[in-house]
Design a protein around this motif. Structure first.
Motif, PDB file in Angstrom:
ATOM      1  N   GLY A  38       0.778  -1.228   0.000  1.00 12.45           N
ATOM      2  CA  GLY A  38       0.000   0.000   0.000  1.00 12.45           C
ATOM      3  C   GLY A  38       0.810   1.277   0.000  1.00 12.45           C
ATOM      4  O   GLY A  38       0.225   2.368  -0.047  1.00 12.45           O
ATOM      5  N   GLN A  39       2.136   1.185   0.024  1.00 16.38           N
ATOM      6  CA  GLN A  39       2.987   2.371   0.043  1.00 16.38           C
ATOM      7  C   GLN A  39       3.632   2.564  -1.329  1.00 16.38           C
ATOM      8  O   GLN A  39       4.205   1.629  -1.893  1.00 16.38           O
ATOM      9  CB  GLN A  39       4.069   2.245   1.113  1.00 16.38           C
ATOM     10  N   SER A  40       3.519   3.777  -1.859  1.00 14.86           N
ATOM     11  CA  SER A  40       4.094   4.070  -3.168  1.00 14.86           C
ATOM     12  C   SER A  40       5.623   4.100  -3.086  1.00 14.86           C
ATOM     13  O   SER A  40       6.203   4.601  -2.122  1.00 14.86           O
ATOM     14  CB  SER A  40       3.586   5.413  -3.683  1.00 14.86           C
ATOM     15  N   LEU A  41       6.257   3.548  -4.115  1.00 21.63           N
ATOM     16  CA  LEU A  41       7.711   3.546  -4.204  1.00 21.63           C
ATOM     17  C   LEU A  41       8.148   4.588  -5.225  1.00 21.63           C
ATOM     18  O   LEU A  41       7.466   4.824  -6.228  1.00 21.63           O
ATOM     19  CB  LEU A  41       8.225   2.164  -4.619  1.00 21.63           C
ATOM     20  N   VAL A  42       9.277   5.204  -4.976  1.00 21.97           N
ATOM     21  CA  VAL A  42       9.817   6.204  -5.890  1.00 21.97           C
ATOM     22  C   VAL A  42      10.799   5.516  -6.831  1.00 21.97           C
ATOM     23  O   VAL A  42      11.713   4.811  -6.392  1.00 21.97           O
ATOM     24  CB  VAL A  42      10.532   7.333  -5.125  1.00 21.97           C
ATOM     25  N   ARG A  43      10.592   5.720  -8.132  1.00 22.44           N
ATOM     26  CA  ARG A  43      11.510   5.169  -9.135  1.00 22.44           C
ATOM     27  C   ARG A  43      12.502   6.251  -9.539  1.00 22.44           C
ATOM     28  O   ARG A  43      12.109   7.350  -9.930  1.00 22.44           O
ATOM     29  CB  ARG A  43      10.732   4.680 -10.355  1.00 22.44           C
ATOM     30  N   LEU A  44      13.791   5.921  -9.407  1.00 24.45           N
ATOM     31  CA  LEU A  44      14.834   6.886  -9.733  1.00 24.45           C
ATOM     32  C   LEU A  44      15.822   6.264 -10.711  1.00 24.45           C
ATOM     33  O   LEU A  44      16.044   5.046 -10.711  1.00 24.45           O
ATOM     34  CB  LEU A  44      15.598   7.328  -8.481  1.00 24.45           C
ATOM     35  N   GLN A  45      16.424   7.117 -11.518  1.00 22.13           N
ATOM     36  CA  GLN A  45      17.511   6.667 -12.376  1.00 22.13           C
ATOM     37  C   GLN A  45      18.828   6.933 -11.656  1.00 22.13           C
ATOM     38  O   GLN A  45      19.100   8.050 -11.225  1.00 22.13           O
ATOM     39  CB  GLN A  45      17.513   7.393 -13.728  1.00 22.13           C
ATOM     40  N   GLU A  46      19.616   5.893 -11.488  1.00 22.06           N
ATOM     41  CA  GLU A  46      20.895   5.992 -10.799  1.00 22.06           C
ATOM     42  C   GLU A  46      22.012   5.904 -11.829  1.00 22.06           C
ATOM     43  O   GLU A  46      22.025   4.999 -12.664  1.00 22.06           O
ATOM     44  CB  GLU A  46      21.015   4.867  -9.771  1.00 22.06           C
ATOM     45  N   PRO A  72      10.426   5.881   0.472  1.00 17.28           N
ATOM     46  CA  PRO A  72      10.848   7.029   1.291  1.00 17.28           C
ATOM     47  C   PRO A  72      10.321   7.001   2.720  1.00 17.28           C
ATOM     48  O   PRO A  72      10.862   7.687   3.588  1.00 17.28           O
ATOM     49  CB  PRO A  72      10.286   8.229   0.520  1.00 17.28           C
ATOM     50  N   THR A  73       9.295   6.211   2.987  1.00 15.41           N
ATOM     51  CA  THR A  73       8.727   6.167   4.335  1.00 15.41           C
ATOM     52  C   THR A  73       9.371   5.090   5.205  1.00 15.41           C
ATOM     53  O   THR A  73       9.119   5.042   6.407  1.00 15.41           O
ATOM     54  CB  THR A  73       7.217   5.905   4.274  1.00 15.41           C
ATOM     55  N   LEU A  74      10.184   4.235   4.617  1.00 18.89           N
ATOM     56  CA  LEU A  74      10.762   3.115   5.358  1.00 18.89           C
ATOM     57  C   LEU A  74      12.173   3.461   5.809  1.00 18.89           C
ATOM     58  O   LEU A  74      13.021   3.822   4.990  1.00 18.89           O
ATOM     59  CB  LEU A  74      10.791   1.866   4.474  1.00 18.89           C
ATOM     60  N   ARG A 100      15.944  -1.110  -3.373  1.00 20.61           N
ATOM     61  CA  ARG A 100      16.869  -0.883  -2.264  1.00 20.61           C
ATOM     62  C   ARG A 100      16.296  -1.156  -0.880  1.00 20.61           C
ATOM     63  O   ARG A 100      17.021  -1.544   0.024  1.00 20.61           O
ATOM     64  CB  ARG A 100      17.399   0.557  -2.336  1.00 20.61           C
ATOM     65  N   ASP A 101      15.002  -0.974  -0.688  1.00 22.06           N
ATOM     66  CA  ASP A 101      14.418  -1.207   0.629  1.00 22.06           C
ATOM     67  C   ASP A 101      13.747  -2.571   0.742  1.00 22.06           C
ATOM     68  O   ASP A 101      13.067  -2.852   1.726  1.00 22.06           O
ATOM     69  CB  ASP A 101      13.401  -0.100   0.951  1.00 22.06           C
TER      70      ASP A 101
END
Length: 311
Positions: free
Chosen positions: A201-209, A222-224, A256-257
């Motif tokens: 139920g928590q949205s994940l942020v997708r980033l380009q590394e 970001p909340t974990l 990552r989390d």
């Protein structure tokens, strides 16, 4: 499990080949002699059915001769060229999804014998950014897949969900790829979107590394909070810092989390490397409704758009 299957294939190949060889050298000539004597007594060439009655080929030999060429080809292909793997978890999302079937290039990190895994021919080393399959150091019976983050001698910091790398450079070297020598490089991150993936139920942020010269996507929750209490503690280093020993590599999952990786159990010895993941050859989705009558292992669709080279 994959290791046991490799041993089984090798034993099956050797067994069927040995049966075929012994028959070819010892028993087949004796059968030919009996057939020749029978044809001499009959004064004519016998048909195949009658030859089988006079000198029948054992069932075990017949099966061994039929499967040996096929099994030998499969064993060589799987042991030294490409091996198929299935992605069982989401630790490499968004790069690899549950239900992806991949090919691993076995000769990328050296040609190894399939039983004792000793290196026969050196062909190359992992590069930073590779997606590698390896034997899980705490339990080598298991195969893991992660991304190569740290090379031998590199210093790694993962703090506040930001990766820093101080590359191990040769004397006089100023840069290593896109990384500066002699300093911790803050690995660039760029937000792609925030609502494509979710977990519980928590949205994940997708980033380009931008991992040196390799660009790939990762997921962050970001909340974990970071699980630093479970981090692998290296003597002489801070809790979120690691220096990669010689002959070892530091691996992390792209999710990552939600990844059990080098942060939790340390480093991967070079001897544990299996190969480089290079291609998705099939991708099934398993999106079952709560009231679905289908078992959870039955695919609900095929993700054809995912087939191709792994980035």
């Amino acid at each position: 499990m994959a290791g046991y299957f490799s041993i089984f294939l090798v034993l099956l190949t050797l067994g069927s080949g040995l049966i075929w060889l012994v028959d070819h050298l010892v028993y087949a000539p004796k059968r030919k002699e009996r057939i020749a004597l029978a044809e001499g007594a009959a004064g004519k060439e016998l048909d195949e059915e009658l030859k089988q009655e006079i000198a029948p080929e054992p069932v075990l030999t017949e099966h061994a001769k039929s499967i040996f060429p096929m099994i030998a080809i499969i064993t060589v292909f799987r042991s030294f060229i490409f091996e198929p793997f299935q992605i069982p978890s989401g630790s490499m999302m968004p790069t690899l999804l549950v239900g992806d079937f991949i090919l691993v290039q076995k000769y990328s990190y050296g040609v190894k014998d399939p039983v004792w895994r000793s290196e026969l021919i050196e062909t190359g080393k992992p590069e930073r950014g590779d997606i590698a399959v390896f034997k899980f150091p705490p339990d080598p019976k298991l195969d893991f897949i992660k991304r190569v983050i740290g090379l031998p001698g590199d210093a790694i910091v993962y703090r506040n969900k930001q990766l820093y790398i101080k590359p191990n450079c040769a004397e006089g070297e100023r840069t290593q790829g896109a990384l500066q020598c002699g300093e911790y490089n803050k690995i660039a991150l760029e937000i792609i979107n925030k609502d494509e993936f979710s977990l519980r139920g928590q949205s994940l942020v997708r980033l380009q590394e931008s991992l040196g010269e390799v660009e790939h996507d990762i997921l962050i929750n970001p909340t974990l909070p970071e699980f630093k209490s479970k981090y692998y503690r290296q003597q002489g280093s801070k809790i979120d810092e690691w220096i990669v020993p010689e002959g070892h590599y530091f691996m992390m999952g792209d999710n990552r989390d939600n990844s059990q990786d080098g942060r939790a159990w340390g480093f991967v010895p070079e001897a544990n490397l299996v190969g480089k993941a290079v291609f998705i050859w099939m991708s099934f989705e398993f999106e079952h409704e709560p009231d679905s009558a289908l078992p959870s292992w039955v695919p609900t669709g095929v993700r054809f758009e995912r087939l191709g080279n792994i980035q």
